[in-house]
Design an enzyme around this catalytic site. Structure first.
Site, PDB file in Angstrom:
ATOM      1  CG  ASP A 201      -1.915  -1.111   1.254  1.00 44.32           C
ATOM      2  OD1 ASP A 201      -2.246  -1.613   0.170  1.00 44.32           O
ATOM      3  OD2 ASP A 201      -2.356  -1.496   2.356  1.00 44.32           O
ATOM      4  NE  ARG A 202      -0.982   7.360  -0.336  1.00 46.16           N
ATOM      5  CZ  ARG A 202      -2.125   8.059  -0.336  1.00 46.16           C
ATOM      6  NH1 ARG A 202      -2.571   8.573  -1.462  1.00 46.16           N
ATOM      7  NH2 ARG A 202      -2.813   8.214   0.764  1.00 46.16           N
TER       8      ARG A 202
END
Length: 295
Positions: free
Chosen positions: A137-138
């Site tokens: 995930d970012r």
């Protein structure tokens, strides 16, 4: 253009196999075999051009060319800081900072790890196509693996399918986590969201998470976490499900007084090198914003 040549000495146990079948056994996809055989000097047997249906004999030397593909015109190179943990002509391992996506998406067209790698290899005048093996995930930090050519990508993707790539996370959880445990709870997309996931025993896909508490301080627990399955947001959803959500998680626990992003880090990455088959094992230290919570 040929990027590199890979040479194989045919072992006795593969006597009589066709060139194509042998290459498939070495990790070549069917598409990659086709690409290779139509490349000039793409397949050489004892130094002479050969066809993919030729049968092999023990002791022969088969050379297969790995072709360079044109860079993705839609991937804009951007000068971004990169923390390279390991690099060779087949793979690259990076320590991704929180807040940086891996690939471009809506709202993130030039600030991703792929943009930074495109710029890095552009400066080296080397071909690059973004082929990440697994994603983060970012706002999750830590180790990320990229294949640098199509054969590495094929072999590593097969390792992923066979669960031969091992990743261990460090997560900071709210409250006193049990010493160890396994969470076996299926995960599904939330009814009213395209992004949020929930534990749902009726609609969910199987999801299993193993954890072990490493430390405890200031009302938080540091855990080593390992996944049996790879569902979207699995650690974040499972820890919330057992009452120990990650601080700073905008979807599942928007409490930002300790940290401004989910306290999750890809700490360890282990796999077999796609070409040399050597065991590769890397770790990346927990970043400062997570260490600060337990200080």
């Amino acid at each position: 253009m040929i990027r590199k040549n890979i040479c194989y000495c045919i072992p006795p146990e593969q006597e009589g196999q066709t060139v194509e079948r042998f290459l498939r056994s070495q990790g070549f996809s069917r598409h990659l075999v086709i690409t290779t055989k139509y490349q000039e000097h793409g397949l050489l047997l004892d130094g002479s051009p050969t066809r993919s249906n030729v049968r092999l004999h023990a002791g022969q030397l088969l050379t297969a060319a790995i072709v360079s593909h044109a860079p993705n015109e839609n991937l804009q190179p951007a000068e971004l800081p990169l923390s390279i943990v390991y690099e060779d002509e087949d793979i690259i391992v990076l320590n991704k900072p929180a807040g940086m996506p891996i690939h471009p998406s809506q709202g993130h067209y030039t600030d991703t790890l792929s943009n930074g790698l495109a710029y890095y290899y552009q400066q080296l005048e080397e071909p690059f196509t973004a082929r990440s093996i697994g994603r983060l995930d970012r706002d999750t930090s830590g180790l990320v693996l990229f294949a640098r050519h199509e054969l590495s990508a094929c072999i590593l993707a097969e390792q992923m399918r066979n669960r031969d790539i091992h990743r261990e996370y460090r997560a900071i959880c709210t409250g006193l986590l049990p010493e160890s445990g396994t969470i076996d709870a299926p995960i599904a997309r939330a009814h009213d969201s395209t992004m949020e996931r929930v534990v749902d025993f009726d609609r969910g896909e199987p999801a299993v998470t193993h954890f072990r508490r490493l430390d405890m301080a200031n009302g938080y627990s540091l855990a080593a976490v390992r996944l049996e399955t790879g569902r979207t947001h699995q650690i974040r959803v499972h820890m919330k499900h057992i009452g120990h959500p990650l601080p700073g998680d905008f979807l599942y626990n928007p409490d930002y007084h300790a940290i401004r992003r989910q306290a999750l880090h890809s700490f360890r990455l282990a796999f077999r090198h796609p070409i040399t088959r050597e065991t590769m094992d890397f770790t990346a230290p927990i970043p400062e914003d997570m260490r600060h919570i337990l200080a």
